[in-house]
Design a protein around this motif. Structure first.
Motif, PDB file in Angstrom:
ATOM      1  N   ASN A  27       0.793  -1.232   0.000  1.00  0.00           N
ATOM      2  CA  ASN A  27       0.000   0.000   0.000  1.00  0.00           C
ATOM      3  C   ASN A  27       0.827   1.285   0.000  1.00  0.00           C
ATOM      4  O   ASN A  27       0.276   2.360  -0.208  1.00  0.00           O
ATOM      5  CB  ASN A  27      -1.009   0.008   1.145  1.00  0.00           C
ATOM      6  N   HIS A  28       2.124   1.232   0.203  1.00  0.00           N
ATOM      7  CA  HIS A  28       2.946   2.450   0.137  1.00  0.00           C
ATOM      8  C   HIS A  28       3.674   2.566  -1.196  1.00  0.00           C
ATOM      9  O   HIS A  28       4.454   3.494  -1.393  1.00  0.00           O
ATOM     10  CB  HIS A  28       3.946   2.496   1.288  1.00  0.00           C
ATOM     11  N   SER A  29       3.401   1.644  -2.101  1.00  0.00           N
ATOM     12  CA  SER A  29       4.029   1.660  -3.423  1.00  0.00           C
ATOM     13  C   SER A  29       3.196   2.497  -4.396  1.00  0.00           C
ATOM     14  O   SER A  29       1.966   2.448  -4.364  1.00  0.00           O
ATOM     15  CB  SER A  29       4.127   0.224  -3.956  1.00  0.00           C
ATOM     16  N   PRO A  30       3.856   3.222  -5.295  1.00  0.00           N
ATOM     17  CA  PRO A  30       3.091   3.944  -6.319  1.00  0.00           C
ATOM     18  C   PRO A  30       2.404   2.998  -7.305  1.00  0.00           C
ATOM     19  O   PRO A  30       1.536   3.416  -8.053  1.00  0.00           O
ATOM     20  CB  PRO A  30       4.147   4.804  -7.022  1.00  0.00           C
ATOM     21  N   LEU A  31       2.780   1.718  -7.273  1.00  0.00           N
ATOM     22  CA  LEU A  31       2.171   0.721  -8.151  1.00  0.00           C
ATOM     23  C   LEU A  31       0.986   0.006  -7.506  1.00  0.00           C
ATOM     24  O   LEU A  31       0.350  -0.835  -8.135  1.00  0.00           O
ATOM     25  CB  LEU A  31       3.221  -0.308  -8.581  1.00  0.00           C
ATOM     26  N   PHE A  32       0.692   0.332  -6.258  1.00  0.00           N
ATOM     27  CA  PHE A  32      -0.425  -0.290  -5.539  1.00  0.00           C
ATOM     28  C   PHE A  32      -1.729   0.076  -6.235  1.00  0.00           C
ATOM     29  O   PHE A  32      -2.020   1.245  -6.461  1.00  0.00           O
ATOM     30  CB  PHE A  32      -0.434   0.220  -4.096  1.00  0.00           C
ATOM     31  N   ALA A  33      -2.508  -0.932  -6.603  1.00  0.00           N
ATOM     32  CA  ALA A  33      -3.761  -0.691  -7.319  1.00  0.00           C
ATOM     33  C   ALA A  33      -4.816  -1.698  -6.880  1.00  0.00           C
ATOM     34  O   ALA A  33      -5.023  -2.721  -7.517  1.00  0.00           O
ATOM     35  CB  ALA A  33      -3.531  -0.775  -8.824  1.00  0.00           C
ATOM     36  N   PRO A  34      -5.495  -1.435  -5.762  1.00  0.00           N
ATOM     37  CA  PRO A  34      -6.535  -2.348  -5.309  1.00  0.00           C
ATOM     38  C   PRO A  34      -7.714  -2.367  -6.273  1.00  0.00           C
ATOM     39  O   PRO A  34      -7.932  -1.416  -7.016  1.00  0.00           O
ATOM     40  CB  PRO A  34      -6.949  -1.803  -3.948  1.00  0.00           C
ATOM     41  N   VAL A  35      -8.459  -3.453  -6.242  1.00  0.00           N
ATOM     42  CA  VAL A  35      -9.696  -3.529  -7.026  1.00  0.00           C
ATOM     43  C   VAL A  35     -10.739  -2.735  -6.235  1.00  0.00           C
ATOM     44  O   VAL A  35     -11.099  -3.123  -5.123  1.00  0.00           O
ATOM     45  CB  VAL A  35     -10.131  -5.001  -7.223  1.00  0.00           C
ATOM     46  N   PRO A  36     -11.213  -1.600  -6.752  1.00  0.00           N
ATOM     47  CA  PRO A  36     -12.000  -0.663  -5.950  1.00  0.00           C
ATOM     48  C   PRO A  36     -13.285  -1.197  -5.328  1.00  0.00           C
ATOM     49  O   PRO A  36     -13.453  -1.124  -4.115  1.00  0.00           O
ATOM     50  CB  PRO A  36     -12.314   0.479  -6.908  1.00  0.00           C
ATOM     51  N   LYS A  37     -14.209  -1.700  -6.136  1.00  0.00           N
ATOM     52  CA  LYS A  37     -15.540  -1.999  -5.606  1.00  0.00           C
ATOM     53  C   LYS A  37     -15.535  -3.053  -4.497  1.00  0.00           C
ATOM     54  O   LYS A  37     -16.051  -2.788  -3.405  1.00  0.00           O
ATOM     55  CB  LYS A  37     -16.486  -2.394  -6.728  1.00  0.00           C
ATOM     56  N   PRO A  38     -14.966  -4.243  -4.718  1.00  0.00           N
ATOM     57  CA  PRO A  38     -15.027  -5.222  -3.620  1.00  0.00           C
ATOM     58  C   PRO A  38     -14.178  -4.807  -2.418  1.00  0.00           C
ATOM     59  O   PRO A  38     -14.521  -5.119  -1.280  1.00  0.00           O
ATOM     60  CB  PRO A  38     -14.518  -6.513  -4.250  1.00  0.00           C
ATOM     61  N   THR A  39     -13.093  -4.090  -2.664  1.00  0.00           N
ATOM     62  CA  THR A  39     -12.245  -3.647  -1.554  1.00  0.00           C
ATOM     63  C   THR A  39     -12.985  -2.664  -0.660  1.00  0.00           C
ATOM     64  O   THR A  39     -12.994  -2.791   0.567  1.00  0.00           O
ATOM     65  CB  THR A  39     -10.955  -3.004  -2.100  1.00  0.00           C
ATOM     66  N   ILE A  40     -13.630  -1.673  -1.276  1.00  0.00           N
ATOM     67  CA  ILE A  40     -14.371  -0.671  -0.500  1.00  0.00           C
ATOM     68  C   ILE A  40     -15.558  -1.317   0.212  1.00  0.00           C
ATOM     69  O   ILE A  40     -15.794  -1.056   1.402  1.00  0.00           O
ATOM     70  CB  ILE A  40     -14.811   0.495  -1.398  1.00  0.00           C
ATOM     71  N   GLN A  41     -16.297  -2.179  -0.482  1.00  0.00           N
ATOM     72  CA  GLN A  41     -17.449  -2.834   0.146  1.00  0.00           C
ATOM     73  C   GLN A  41     -17.015  -3.694   1.328  1.00  0.00           C
ATOM     74  O   GLN A  41     -17.654  -3.665   2.390  1.00  0.00           O
ATOM     75  CB  GLN A  41     -18.191  -3.697  -0.877  1.00  0.00           C
ATOM     76  N   THR A  42     -15.937  -4.440   1.177  1.00  0.00           N
ATOM     77  CA  THR A  42     -15.446  -5.281   2.266  1.00  0.00           C
ATOM     78  C   THR A  42     -14.984  -4.434   3.443  1.00  0.00           C
ATOM     79  O   THR A  42     -15.282  -4.744   4.597  1.00  0.00           O
ATOM     80  CB  THR A  42     -14.298  -6.184   1.772  1.00  0.00           C
ATOM     81  N   GLY A  43     -14.256  -3.354   3.158  1.00  0.00           N
ATOM     82  CA  GLY A  43     -13.789  -2.471   4.226  1.00  0.00           C
ATOM     83  C   GLY A  43     -14.937  -1.828   4.990  1.00  0.00           C
ATOM     84  O   GLY A  43     -14.923  -1.771   6.222  1.00  0.00           O
ATOM     85  N   ILE A  44     -15.944  -1.362   4.275  1.00  0.00           N
ATOM     86  CA  ILE A  44     -17.108  -0.746   4.929  1.00  0.00           C
ATOM     87  C   ILE A  44     -17.839  -1.767   5.792  1.00  0.00           C
ATOM     88  O   ILE A  44     -18.218  -1.480   6.936  1.00  0.00           O
ATOM     89  CB  ILE A  44     -18.054  -0.127   3.884  1.00  0.00           C
ATOM     90  N   THR A  45     -18.021  -2.972   5.273  1.00  0.00           N
ATOM     91  CA  THR A  45     -18.699  -4.020   6.041  1.00  0.00           C
ATOM     92  C   THR A  45     -17.916  -4.364   7.305  1.00  0.00           C
ATOM     93  O   THR A  45     -18.486  -4.451   8.395  1.00  0.00           O
ATOM     94  CB  THR A  45     -18.900  -5.281   5.176  1.00  0.00           C
ATOM     95  N   ALA A  46     -16.605  -4.551   7.175  1.00  0.00           N
ATOM     96  CA  ALA A  46     -15.771  -4.909   8.324  1.00  0.00           C
ATOM     97  C   ALA A  46     -15.792  -3.812   9.387  1.00  0.00           C
ATOM     98  O   ALA A  46     -15.942  -4.087  10.585  1.00  0.00           O
ATOM     99  CB  ALA A  46     -14.346  -5.185   7.872  1.00  0.00           C
ATOM    100  N   MET A  47     -15.648  -2.567   8.964  1.00  0.00           N
ATOM    101  CA  MET A  47     -15.636  -1.465   9.921  1.00  0.00           C
ATOM    102  C   MET A  47     -16.995  -1.292  10.590  1.00  0.00           C
ATOM    103  O   MET A  47     -17.072  -1.031  11.795  1.00  0.00           O
ATOM    104  CB  MET A  47     -15.210  -0.171   9.227  1.00  0.00           C
ATOM    105  N   THR A  48     -18.061  -1.441   9.825  1.00  0.00           N
ATOM    106  CA  THR A  48     -19.412  -1.314  10.386  1.00  0.00           C
ATOM    107  C   THR A  48     -19.670  -2.391  11.425  1.00  0.00           C
ATOM    108  O   THR A  48     -20.189  -2.112  12.516  1.00  0.00           O
ATOM    109  CB  THR A  48     -20.465  -1.387   9.264  1.00  0.00           C
ATOM    110  N   LEU A  49     -19.302  -3.628  11.107  1.00  0.00           N
ATOM    111  CA  LEU A  49     -19.496  -4.725  12.067  1.00  0.00           C
ATOM    112  C   LEU A  49     -18.661  -4.522  13.329  1.00  0.00           C
ATOM    113  O   LEU A  49     -19.116  -4.827  14.430  1.00  0.00           O
ATOM    114  CB  LEU A  49     -19.177  -6.062  11.415  1.00  0.00           C
ATOM    115  N   ALA A  50     -17.447  -4.002  13.175  1.00  0.00           N
ATOM    116  CA  ALA A  50     -16.602  -3.744  14.349  1.00  0.00           C
ATOM    117  C   ALA A  50     -17.232  -2.695  15.258  1.00  0.00           C
ATOM    118  O   ALA A  50     -17.266  -2.853  16.484  1.00  0.00           O
ATOM    119  CB  ALA A  50     -15.212  -3.304  13.907  1.00  0.00           C
TER     120      ALA A  50
END
Length: 61
Positions: free
Chosen positions: A26-49
């Motif tokens: 994540n600190h690399s300029p080449l870091f390129a997450p897949v946006p939609k599932p990454t954001i949805q998973t992060g929101i779900t995890a944070m909400t459940l926490a």
């Protein structure tokens, strides 16, 4: 609090594992997450926490 969630395309992950070439972090300029599932998973995890923390506080734990 920090969450670690999967962010890579499964095919890219498999290719990197097969070749032994690491994917950019994540600190690399080449870091390129897949946006939609990454954001949805992060929101779900944070909400459940947060909801879990509220439940524990409400029940006196």
């Amino acid at each position: 609090m920090m969450f670690n969630i999967g962010v890579y395309d499964p095919d890219a992950w498999a290719a990197a594992n097969k070749s032994g070439t690491p994917l950019p972090g994540n600190h690399s300029p080449l870091f390129a997450p897949v946006p939609k599932p990454t954001i949805q998973t992060g929101i779900t995890a944070m909400t459940l926490a947060v909801l879990s923390a509220f439940e524990q506080r409400a029940s006196g734990q």
